[in-house]
Design a protein around this motif. Sequence first.
Motif, PDB file in Angstrom:
ATOM      1  N   ALA A  25       0.710  -1.243  -0.032  1.00 37.40           N
ATOM      2  CA  ALA A  25       0.036   0.130   0.138  1.00 37.40           C
ATOM      3  C   ALA A  25       0.916   1.215  -0.066  1.00 37.40           C
ATOM      4  O   ALA A  25       0.747   2.355  -0.587  1.00 37.40           O
ATOM      5  CB  ALA A  25      -1.139   0.020   1.348  1.00 37.40           C
ATOM      6  N   ARG A  29       0.972   3.899  -2.994  1.00 36.62           N
ATOM      7  CA  ARG A  29       0.710   5.401  -3.021  1.00 36.62           C
ATOM      8  C   ARG A  29       1.842   6.544  -3.533  1.00 36.62           C
ATOM      9  O   ARG A  29       1.235   7.523  -3.649  1.00 36.62           O
ATOM     10  CB  ARG A  29       0.555   5.936  -1.391  1.00 36.62           C
ATOM     11  CG  ARG A  29      -0.667   5.301  -0.713  1.00 36.62           C
ATOM     12  CD  ARG A  29      -0.717   6.044   0.786  1.00 36.62           C
ATOM     13  NE  ARG A  29       0.246   5.517   1.627  1.00 36.62           N
ATOM     14  CZ  ARG A  29       0.268   4.563   2.300  1.00 36.62           C
ATOM     15  NH1 ARG A  29      -0.855   3.666   2.386  1.00 36.62           N
ATOM     16  NH2 ARG A  29       1.204   4.130   3.163  1.00 36.62           N
ATOM     17  N   GLN A  47      -5.233  -4.484   1.417  1.00 32.81           N
ATOM     18  CA  GLN A  47      -5.951  -4.389   0.393  1.00 32.81           C
ATOM     19  C   GLN A  47      -5.206  -2.988  -0.200  1.00 32.81           C
ATOM     20  O   GLN A  47      -4.745  -2.251   0.658  1.00 32.81           O
ATOM     21  CB  GLN A  47      -7.162  -3.867   0.723  1.00 32.81           C
ATOM     22  CG  GLN A  47      -8.131  -5.202   0.931  1.00 32.81           C
ATOM     23  CD  GLN A  47      -9.403  -4.733   1.366  1.00 32.81           C
ATOM     24  OE1 GLN A  47      -9.895  -3.514   1.331  1.00 32.81           O
ATOM     25  NE2 GLN A  47     -10.287  -5.890   1.799  1.00 32.81           N
ATOM     26  N   ASP A  49      -4.935  -0.162  -3.555  1.00 34.24           N
ATOM     27  CA  ASP A  49      -5.482   0.688  -4.634  1.00 34.24           C
ATOM     28  C   ASP A  49      -4.630   0.698  -5.840  1.00 34.24           C
ATOM     29  O   ASP A  49      -3.784   1.557  -5.689  1.00 34.24           O
ATOM     30  CB  ASP A  49      -6.096   2.002  -4.330  1.00 34.24           C
ATOM     31  CG  ASP A  49      -6.947   2.612  -5.225  1.00 34.24           C
ATOM     32  OD1 ASP A  49      -7.369   2.068  -6.238  1.00 34.24           O
ATOM     33  OD2 ASP A  49      -7.141   3.842  -4.988  1.00 34.24           O
ATOM     34  N   THR A  51      -4.655   1.991  -8.795  1.00 29.96           N
ATOM     35  CA  THR A  51      -5.233   2.762  -9.836  1.00 29.96           C
ATOM     36  C   THR A  51      -4.099   3.626 -10.862  1.00 29.96           C
ATOM     37  O   THR A  51      -4.506   4.166 -12.008  1.00 29.96           O
ATOM     38  CB  THR A  51      -5.949   4.399  -9.307  1.00 29.96           C
ATOM     39  OG1 THR A  51      -5.199   4.852  -8.302  1.00 29.96           O
ATOM     40  CG2 THR A  51      -7.153   3.555  -8.348  1.00 29.96           C
TER      41      THR A  51
END
Length: 66
Positions: A25, A29, A47, A49, A51
Amino acid sequence: MKTWYVKKGSNGDGSSPEAALGTLAAAARVVEPGDVVIVGPGTYREQIDLTTPNVTWVSSEKHKAV
């Protein structure tokens, strides 16, 4: 393009294997398109992200990062 390093439990800035980020994570970021993330051995239960497009995630040792 920048190379980032992740090693489970580390607390660095991700700039080298010795100063690896501690989580996927944390890497997610900071990555930018075209970056590479080298993930150290271990099981990462988190979990994230994902993107940012065009980021390559690879294990530092074949079949050792899950």
